[in-house]
Motif scaffolding. Structure first.
Motif, PDB file in Angstrom:
ATOM      1  N   ASP A  55     -40.280 -21.378 -10.576  1.00 37.88           N
ATOM      2  CA  ASP A  55     -39.933 -21.290 -11.149  1.00 37.88           C
ATOM      3  C   ASP A  55     -38.623 -22.251 -11.355  1.00 37.88           C
ATOM      4  O   ASP A  55     -38.484 -22.867 -11.872  1.00 37.88           O
ATOM      5  CB  ASP A  55     -39.930 -20.315 -12.508  1.00 37.88           C
ATOM      6  N   ILE A  56     -37.625 -21.834 -10.898  1.00 39.46           N
ATOM      7  CA  ILE A  56     -36.302 -22.080 -11.080  1.00 39.46           C
ATOM      8  C   ILE A  56     -36.103 -23.736  -9.555  1.00 39.46           C
ATOM      9  O   ILE A  56     -35.700 -24.424 -10.647  1.00 39.46           O
ATOM     10  CB  ILE A  56     -35.073 -21.216  -9.460  1.00 39.46           C
ATOM     11  N   ALA A  57     -37.195 -23.504  -9.255  1.00 46.53           N
ATOM     12  CA  ALA A  57     -37.177 -25.407  -8.139  1.00 46.53           C
ATOM     13  C   ALA A  57     -37.957 -26.520  -9.095  1.00 46.53           C
ATOM     14  O   ALA A  57     -37.366 -27.131  -9.548  1.00 46.53           O
ATOM     15  CB  ALA A  57     -38.124 -25.077  -7.313  1.00 46.53           C
ATOM     16  N   GLY A  58     -38.682 -25.801 -10.089  1.00 44.15           N
ATOM     17  CA  GLY A  58     -39.478 -25.603 -11.210  1.00 44.15           C
ATOM     18  C   GLY A  58     -38.165 -26.763 -11.972  1.00 44.15           C
ATOM     19  O   GLY A  58     -38.710 -27.867 -12.680  1.00 44.15           O
ATOM     20  N   SER A  59     -37.601 -26.061 -12.758  1.00 44.52           N
ATOM     21  CA  SER A  59     -36.696 -26.234 -13.146  1.00 44.52           C
ATOM     22  C   SER A  59     -35.126 -27.385 -12.539  1.00 44.52           C
ATOM     23  O   SER A  59     -34.737 -28.273 -13.885  1.00 44.52           O
ATOM     24  CB  SER A  59     -35.257 -24.641 -14.008  1.00 44.52           C
ATOM     25  N   VAL A  60     -34.810 -26.855 -11.751  1.00 46.48           N
ATOM     26  CA  VAL A  60     -34.487 -28.213 -10.759  1.00 46.48           C
ATOM     27  C   VAL A  60     -34.654 -29.479 -10.939  1.00 46.48           C
ATOM     28  O   VAL A  60     -34.145 -30.153 -11.053  1.00 46.48           O
ATOM     29  CB  VAL A  60     -34.343 -27.052  -9.554  1.00 46.48           C
ATOM     30  N   MET A  61     -35.649 -29.439 -10.427  1.00 43.95           N
ATOM     31  CA  MET A  61     -37.416 -30.907 -10.204  1.00 43.95           C
ATOM     32  C   MET A  61     -37.140 -31.415 -11.187  1.00 43.95           C
ATOM     33  O   MET A  61     -36.529 -32.761 -11.990  1.00 43.95           O
ATOM     34  CB  MET A  61     -38.299 -30.642 -10.193  1.00 43.95           C
ATOM     35  N   ASP A  62     -37.281 -30.413 -13.082  1.00 41.13           N
ATOM     36  CA  ASP A  62     -36.748 -31.771 -14.541  1.00 41.13           C
ATOM     37  C   ASP A  62     -36.000 -32.023 -14.825  1.00 41.13           C
ATOM     38  O   ASP A  62     -35.722 -33.037 -15.373  1.00 41.13           O
ATOM     39  CB  ASP A  62     -37.416 -30.277 -15.543  1.00 41.13           C
ATOM     40  N   SER A  63     -34.885 -30.996 -14.192  1.00 41.89           N
ATOM     41  CA  SER A  63     -33.186 -31.525 -14.206  1.00 41.89           C
ATOM     42  C   SER A  63     -33.198 -32.937 -13.619  1.00 41.89           C
ATOM     43  O   SER A  63     -32.828 -33.772 -14.165  1.00 41.89           O
ATOM     44  CB  SER A  63     -32.647 -30.449 -14.265  1.00 41.89           C
ATOM     45  N   ILE A  64     -33.212 -32.998 -12.767  1.00 41.75           N
ATOM     46  CA  ILE A  64     -33.520 -34.339 -12.036  1.00 41.75           C
ATOM     47  C   ILE A  64     -33.794 -35.544 -12.127  1.00 41.75           C
ATOM     48  O   ILE A  64     -34.206 -37.048 -12.263  1.00 41.75           O
ATOM     49  CB  ILE A  64     -33.523 -33.893 -10.399  1.00 41.75           C
ATOM     50  N   MET A  65     -35.748 -35.302 -12.696  1.00 46.34           N
ATOM     51  CA  MET A  65     -36.183 -35.834 -13.097  1.00 46.34           C
ATOM     52  C   MET A  65     -35.607 -36.231 -15.030  1.00 46.34           C
ATOM     53  O   MET A  65     -36.124 -38.193 -14.784  1.00 46.34           O
ATOM     54  CB  MET A  65     -37.927 -35.725 -13.619  1.00 46.34           C
TER      55      MET A  65
END
Length: 154
Positions: A55-65
């Motif tokens: 979940d943390i990785a998902g939010s980080v990936m969303d921020s990067i995108m």
């Protein structure tokens, strides 16, 4: 080798043990069913913790995108503006040519040509069927006329 405790398998899964000990643990797994079941339990625990960190990785990936998509949106806006400029340029060129052709009388001569073609094609043209029907009636009329003349001569 003695049985490996659950904590040992957790450190093995976290890749926090030396390479020679890893090989020893792996070889022990092939021969010991008890350690295999403990290893599987440790793996399930590790999988649960991975899902939480996902979940943390998902939010980080969303921020990067989102950060990457901002320049893409700007590029799309620039392409749209260029496209609109190109369309406007083509429209102006077409309008200019239309004005030139109208001023030169091209459209007037074109309409006169079309009228002359239409008037020449309006001439009565018989279809093949009409011609055959007319010939048949003429032939029947001539036969009837000959029959009437033949009865008068007798």
């Amino acid at each position: 080798m003695n049985h490996v405790p659950k904590a040992g398998w957790v450190t093995y899964l976290a890749d926090e043990i030396p390479e020679d000990l890893k090989i020893e643990y792996e070889n022990h797994l092939y021969s010991c069913d008890e350690c295999l079941s403990v290893y599987l339990e440790a793996m399930e625990m590790e999988a649960d913790s991975l899902f939480i960190s996902t979940d943390i990785a998902g939010s980080v990936m969303d921020s990067i995108m989102r950060q990457k998509s901002a320049p893409l949106e700007e590029a799309a806006q620039i392409r749209k503006e260029k496209s609109l400029r190109t369309i406007a340029r083509h429209y102006l060129i077409a309008a200019g040519f239309t004005v030139l052709l109208m001023a030169g009388g091209v459209f007037q001569s074109l309409t006169e040509y079309v009228d002359s073609v239409e008037s020449s094609s309006v001439k009565e043209t018989k279809s093949l069927t009409d011609g055959i029907i007319d010939k048949t009636f003429n032939w029947m009329d001539s036969i009837e006329k000959k029959n009437k003349e033949g009865f008068r001569n007798e």
